[in-house]
Motif scaffolding. Structure first.
Motif, short mmCIF file in Angstrom:
data_model
loop_
_atom_site.label_atom_id
_atom_site.label_comp_id
_atom_site.label_asym_id
_atom_site.label_seq_id
_atom_site.Cartn_x
_atom_site.Cartn_y
_atom_site.Cartn_z
N ASP A 62 -45.77 47.32 -35.30
CA ASP A 62 -46.57 46.15 -35.65
C ASP A 62 -47.10 46.34 -37.07
N ALA A 72 -36.14 51.90 -45.16
CA ALA A 72 -37.38 51.45 -44.51
C ALA A 72 -38.60 52.05 -45.20
N TYR A 81 -36.36 46.06 -45.20
CA TYR A 81 -37.41 45.12 -44.80
C TYR A 81 -37.22 44.64 -43.37
N THR A 82 -36.00 44.40 -42.98
CA THR A 82 -35.77 43.97 -41.59
C THR A 82 -36.13 45.07 -40.61
N THR A 83 -35.85 46.32 -40.98
CA THR A 83 -36.23 47.44 -40.11
C THR A 83 -37.74 47.57 -40.00
N LEU A 141 -40.04 45.24 -40.39
CA LEU A 141 -40.65 44.13 -39.66
C LEU A 141 -40.33 44.14 -38.17
N LYS A 142 -39.22 44.78 -37.81
CA LYS A 142 -38.84 44.83 -36.40
C LYS A 142 -39.43 46.02 -35.67
N GLN A 143 -39.61 47.13 -36.37
CA GLN A 143 -40.05 48.36 -35.73
C GLN A 143 -41.53 48.57 -35.98
#
Length: 278
Positions: free
Chosen positions: A68, A245, A60-62, A64-66
């Protein structure tokens, strides 16, 4: 031979629906639980529930960061809801005209519209792309809405016309005697009676639109108009795939379409169970 009562038929219909729901949701369950696990745990125990040792939010962090991702969600919602609106509106209008009015070529018109069910729209990809380029609609959500509307109309007309033939002529004639216009008869008398059929069309039309990769890749590959399915492909490489991801993206993508499915399926289930007790 014992006769089945309406209550027993209703219970049997609900049991079948529950069993179908469990079977259909099991792959979704597997995707969601694995999205909360580490890569090692995904391959070691894919059917196990996440534990404190295997729980990991790296996927989830990947996501949301990579890229839009919220923009991808918004694009998919606009395309799906817009396409459904036009499919149901124009499909219901065409079905009403074919079922209500008798004119020369009525049957041929119905067969012509039904051909869209048998002939995949992807066969016309080159011509569609040329048309969109000439119209200046490449890399716009409008292009996707137009294509998906054309894709969903044949099935909508085919299903809705059969249901509209069953609407009582006495009811429509009574409306005409009371001075209602054909538009008022269509929107106030006919549409409320075919809501289960419209829910069926919406359910069968919604999923292919949300999950489609072909037309977003061909007609709208730009970053600002990417759909959720196309945006998720960034995590799938030729040699290496970021499964954390990918599963996280799929889990997030399930939520909106599941909400839409629940909204439309209430009418769908109501229509099925109502037919079971007749």
């Amino acid at each position: 031979m014992a006769t089945r009562t309406p209550l027993s038929r209703s219970i049997a219909a609900h049991a079948v629906l529950i069993a179908y729901t469990v079977i259909a949701l099991f792959p979704v369950f597997v995707i969601v639980i694995n999205s909360f696990k580490s890569r090692r745990a995904i391959f070691a125990e894919p059917l196990a529930i996440p534990t404190p040792d295997t729980f990991d939010l790296v996927g989830y962090t990947t996501v949301l960061k990579q890229g839009d991702f919220f923009q991808y969600f918004q694009n998919s919602m606009v395309v799906t809801c817009g396409s459904l609106f036009f499919v149901l509106l124009f499909g219901a209008m065409a079905a009403f005209a074919l079922s209500e009015y008798r004119f020369r070529g009525n049957t041929l018109m119905g067969l012509y519209l039904a051909l869209g069910i048998m002939i995949p729209i992807r066969l016309g990809t080159v011509a569609i792309l040329q048309m969109m380029v000439a119209s200046g609609l490449v890399n716009t959500l409008t292009a996707l809405v137009l294509v998906y509307t054309a894709q969903g109309l044949p099935l909508a007309v085919f299903i809705l016309s059969e249901f509209m033939k069953q609407v009582s002529d006495d009811l429509k004639n009574a409306g005409r005697i009371d001075g209602l216009s054909e538009y008022r008869i269509f929107f106030t008398l006919v549409l409320p009676l075919v809501r289960p059929a419209m829910a069926t069309v919406a359910v069968f039309t919604m999923i292919p639109i949300w999950n489609d990769l072909w037309f977003p890749l061909i007609l709208a590959p730009a970053e600002e108009v990417k759909t959720i399915t196309l945006g998720s492909q960034v995590f799938i490489g030729q040699f290496v795939t970021n499964w954390n991801a990918v599963l996280a993206a799929l889990s997030l993508a399930i939520v909106p379409v599941l909400v839409l499915y629940l909204i439309f399926s209430r009418q769908l289930i109501r229509g099925i169970t109502a037919g079971a007790v007749k």
